[in-house]
Design an enzyme around this catalytic site. Structure first.
Site, PDB file in Angstrom:
ATOM      1  N   GLY A 249       1.279   2.634   3.373  1.00  0.00           N
ATOM      2  CA  GLY A 249       0.176   2.822   4.316  1.00  0.00           C
ATOM      3  C   GLY A 249      -0.306   1.509   4.920  1.00  0.00           C
ATOM      4  N   ILE A 476       0.645   4.592  -3.442  1.00  0.00           N
ATOM      5  CA  ILE A 476       1.107   4.401  -2.058  1.00  0.00           C
ATOM      6  C   ILE A 476       2.433   3.633  -2.030  1.00  0.00           C
ATOM      7  CG2 ILE A 476      -1.215   4.632  -1.119  1.00  0.00           C
ATOM      8  CD1 ILE A 476      -1.260   1.567  -0.716  1.00  0.00           C
ATOM      9  N   GLN A 651       5.455  -6.511  -5.379  1.00  0.00           N
ATOM     10  CA  GLN A 651       4.315  -6.539  -4.457  1.00  0.00           C
ATOM     11  C   GLN A 651       4.225  -7.885  -3.739  1.00  0.00           C
ATOM     12  OE1 GLN A 651       1.693  -4.249  -3.500  1.00  0.00           O
ATOM     13  NE2 GLN A 651       3.490  -3.104  -4.101  1.00  0.00           N
ATOM     14  N   GLY A 715      -6.081  -6.902  -9.117  1.00  0.00           N
ATOM     15  CA  GLY A 715      -5.071  -6.237  -8.280  1.00  0.00           C
ATOM     16  C   GLY A 715      -4.199  -7.244  -7.562  1.00  0.00           C
ATOM     17  N   GLY A 717      -2.015  -6.144  -4.618  1.00  0.00           N
ATOM     18  CA  GLY A 717      -1.376  -5.544  -3.442  1.00  0.00           C
ATOM     19  C   GLY A 717      -1.461  -6.394  -2.185  1.00  0.00           C
ATOM     20  N   GLU A 718      -2.496  -7.196  -2.072  1.00  0.00           N
ATOM     21  CA  GLU A 718      -2.739  -7.862  -0.793  1.00  0.00           C
ATOM     22  C   GLU A 718      -2.617  -9.377  -0.816  1.00  0.00           C
ATOM     23  OE1 GLU A 718      -5.887  -5.088   1.366  1.00  0.00           O
ATOM     24  OE2 GLU A 718      -6.030  -5.045  -0.789  1.00  0.00           O
TER      25      GLU A 718
HETATM   26 MO1  MOS Z   1      -5.549  -2.099   2.007  1.00  0.00          MO
HETATM   27  S1  MOS Z   1      -5.835  -2.754   3.951  1.00  0.00           S
HETATM   28  O1  MOS Z   1      -7.156  -2.057   1.509  1.00  0.00           O
HETATM   29  O2  MOS Z   1      -4.771  -0.606   2.196  1.00  0.00           O
END
Ligand code: MOS
Length: 752
Positions: A249, A476, A651, A715, A717-718
């Site tokens: 996503g 996701i 990731q 986390g 992911g980012e």
């Molecule tokens: Mo992330 S932009 O919080 O899916």
């Protein structure tokens, strides 16, 4: 907060664990939203506006409505009532484009839905949508790329509530800048970028009386339910949202979009399931994008390299309708020590679709600007950029005036420099060569939010020795199924392959949004408490079931470890498996629930909690043929304890590859004539692919952050996408001598 636990070596926590859902995915058994089929399903295709600014004067559906297989052509007159949604408590009622589809005749962006064709087949619906004739009164759209801030008040409405435009302030940034012996004043630009997950957005809406079920490709089923309940005037319990697998996503699927409401409204009118799958072109128009940003950074320093002033003033674009805030200054107040600082923002309305969060929203474009400025100033000071950062390391978060819960940024710099071989760098442009290629070396630091959303979970122990963990969060593609199984296995001793994971369904205990890199930290305390409660109930059963080996003992005398109950004093050797105890009691299962509070948005935190990292990049440059490649990346990440290093590395590698795209390839261009995103396909919107991916070395520091949860896991992911573009552009400068301050770097920029 509980102290960080020691993790026994038998626990799957911290062990590289292949995806528990991997076999389902590779064998095609995993059902993504558009894979669900229901008898009698109709197919919906929206009609897209072909102007970006104006009004619909006439909508002629007569030919379209008579085409074979067509059930209805919906528009403003016949779609039925839809309400606006508004922000609720916690993380509910969140939506970027509040205007329900077809609310009025105004068109604010190209591709806005203005009608909806529904037919027995997708092909018939598409043909009918194409046959709808629209007459507009149109005006020239404003898609101007140069951004001047609109005349907004000091405090503005955003998707998440009110926000001061002076975001952070300390000391006197202007005066300190004016008197600083060494200065930098530059503006950095990042383009609009569009989320391009492989899975297209998809929705199937099914009504049974006044109950609505939506299968949707969602990053947050709980919020989705609250928005849809408001729009269709339903009690929340009458809405169910299901998302079993998501083909990624990147933030584009965080909140519901207008097509979701359209599918639900059409299904309500027709009394049949309605499926709506977006086209790739629509993905560029109606489901968000990272907004364009223009960021002025002013830095002042002493001659020996101490920062004295930092000003970060940024402007981003947004649509005519949305209230998205692109928080570019998120990391600015705490990343470095500087006594005088000011962060401000402005917004500029454009005739584009709603802006939205995209992987690392705010901080990713923000750190590109501030880290680029740090590199440029280091160059001006003739100080090594790693050393310059180390010299300006803060002792506390100087923005919040709070200690960091766990910050090891210096170690990221040191380990990264060592693994990369940074000490061999010669700073002169073009001075490093290998095999006839010019090498460029660059680096940057990064940071990302570390916090928890509220979460609830349920853990069951069953009489066949299996367990189930349930939470209405989503996977996701990042590994949440596996993380939940690991957490449940850790507590119950049930092996991973005997744990069922249930997620992606609002009928389960309310779980967190798959956003902000917060799922993993958020679910830890809820799952642990649920397991503890299930185990407590097991011990009671062990002491109260007639004929139980522990009958008449006190539960306090018993312990549970590795799936077995035993008398503490006797040790685990004589333990009894929980399945035996349940069978003896004729119980199919026992269950425990757990719940944990949010730390995200806490107005009075005790600590500043963030993850940190550093990237080191090598590019190669062949001026003869103008060929630039990212050749090697070393990334070090400080994100607390890593639950699953295998998925974690994946990731970070993925984020680095996406960062190569951000630095060198990705940008959405809007046609000044009609406002259309003109490169709205995967041939013209170029993302980094395998062929662009160099060897990437990823290191995790793995310091548990005891403030975040019992295992100390933040986390990941980012954070891997933050800072990487600044490291790449600095490497480009080192190789070519060209400072590119507007992404992406184009070959034209490098041809003198
Ligand atoms: Mo992330 S932009 O919080 O899916």
């Amino acid at each position: 907060m509980a102290m960080t636990q020691e993790i026994p070596t038998t626990s799957p926590i911290g062990r590289s664990t292949p995806r528990v859902d991997g076999a389902m995915k590779v064998s095609g058994k995993a059902q993504y939203t558009s894979d669900f089929h229901f008898p009698g399903t109709l197919y919906a295709v929206p009609v897209e506006a072909t102007i970006a600014n104006g009004r619909i004067v006439k909508l002629d559906t007569s030919a379209a409505g008579k085409m074979p297989g067509v059930r209805a052509i919906f528009h403003r007159e016949n779609i039925g009532k839809m309400f606006r949604s508004t922000l609720g408590q916690g993380m509910e009622g969140i939506c970027e484009e509040r205007r329900p589809p077809f609310e009025d005749d105004v068109v604010g962006y190209y591709g806005q839905y203005i009608a909806l064709a529904v037919a027995d087949t997708f092909e018939a619906a598409k043909a009918a949508a194409d046959a709808v004739r629209v007459t507009y009164s149109k005006e020239k759209p404003n898609v101007e790329t140069h951004l001047e801030a609109d005349d907004d008040p000091d405090s503005v409405v955003t998707t998440f509530g009110m926000r001061e435009r002076v975001d952070s302030q300390r000391g006197d940034a202007d005066a300190a800048f004016a008197s600083a012996p060494v200065k930098l004043d530059q503006t950095y630009v990042t383009p609009a970028e569009t989320h391009n997950p492989i899975e297209l957005h998809a929705t199937t809406a099914i009504w049974e009386g006044s109950k609505l079920t939506l299968y949707d490709s969602s990053q947050g089923v709980v919020n989705f339910r609250s928005v849809l309940a408001q729009m269709f005037d339903l009690p929340k319990e009458n809405v169910r949202v299901i998302t079993k697998f998501v083909g990624s996503g990147f933030g584009g699927k965080l909140f519901p979009w207008t097509h979701c409401a359209l599918a639900a409204a059409a299904a309500r009118q027709l009394g049949k399931p309605v499926k709506l799958v977006l086209s790739r072109k629509m993905m560029f128009q109606t489901v968000g994008h990272r907004p364009r940003t223009q960021q002025r950074v002013r830095l002042g320093a002493t001659r020996d390299g101490k920062l004295v002033s930092l000003q970060h003033d940024y402007i981003y674009h947004r649509s005519m309708l949305d209230a998205h805030h692109e928080d570019c200054g998120e990391a600015t107040p705490f990343q470095y020590s500087v006594p005088n600082l000011r962060v401000t923002f402005g917004r500029a309305r454009r005739n584009v679709g709603a802006a939205a969060d995209m992987r690392g929203p705010g901080a990713v474009p923000g750190l590109y600007a501030t880290e680029s400025a740090m590199n440029e100033l280091a160059g001006r000071l003739k100080i090594d950029p790693v050393k310059f950062r180390i010299m300006n390391e803060p002792k506390i978060d100087e923005g919040l005036r709070l200690p960091f819960s766990s910050r090891h940024l210096l170690e990221c710099f040191e380990l990264g420099a060592e693994k990369f071989g940074w000490s061999r760098r010669t700073p002169e442009v073009g001075s490093m060569k290998r095999d006839g290629l010019i090498l460029g070396w660059g680096m940057a630091g990064c940071a990302w939010i570390a916090a928890r959303f509220a979460a609830a979970a349920n853990v069951e122990l069953r009489d066949d020795g299996t367990a189930r963990v349930a939470c209405a969060t989503q996977d996701i593609g990042t590994g949440t199924y596996t993380n939940l199984a690991q957490l449940a296995a850790h507590k119950t001793g049930v092996p991973l392959e005997k744990i069922e994971v249930a997620l992606g369904d609002t009928s389960l205990p309310e779980g967190p949004l798959s956003g902000g890199s917060m799922v993993t930290p958020s679910v830890v305390p809820a799952v642990f408490q649920a397991a503890d409660n299930a185990i407590a109930s097991l011990l009671t059963i062990a002491t109260t079931t007639p004929g139980s080996p522990f009958e008449k003992r006190k539960s306090d005398d018993l312990a549970f470890e590795g799936g077995r109950v035993f008398v503490k004093a006797d040790g685990p050797a004589g333990g009894v498996p929980f399945a035996d105890l349940l069978q003896r009691a004729n119980l199919r299962l026992i269950t425990g629930s757990g719940k944990s509070e949010a730390t995200f948005g806490n107005p009075k935190p005790k600590y500043s909690t963030h993850s940190f990292g550093a990237h080191f990049v090598e590019v190669t440059w062949q001026p003869e043929i103008a060929r630039l490649r990212v050749n090697r990346v070393v990334t070090v990440i400080d994100a607390g304890r890593i639950l699953n290093p295998l998925a974690g590395r994946n990731q970070i590698e993925g984020a680095v590859v996406m960062g190569i795209g951000m630095a060198l390839l990705e940008h959405t261009s809007y046609d000044p004539q009609n406002g259309a995103p003109i490169n709205s396909n995967l041939a013209d919107y170029v993302v980094a692919v395998n062929a662009d991916a160099p060897p990437i070395e990823v290191y995790f520091l793995d310091y548990p952050d005891k403030e975040i949860n019992e295992v100390g896991a933040r986390g990941i992911g980012e954070i891997g996408l933050a800072g990487i573009a600044a490291a790449i552009t600095d490497a480009v400068h080192h190789a070519t001598g060209v400072r590119v301050r507007e992404l992406p770097v184009k070959i034209e920029n490098l041809l003198a």
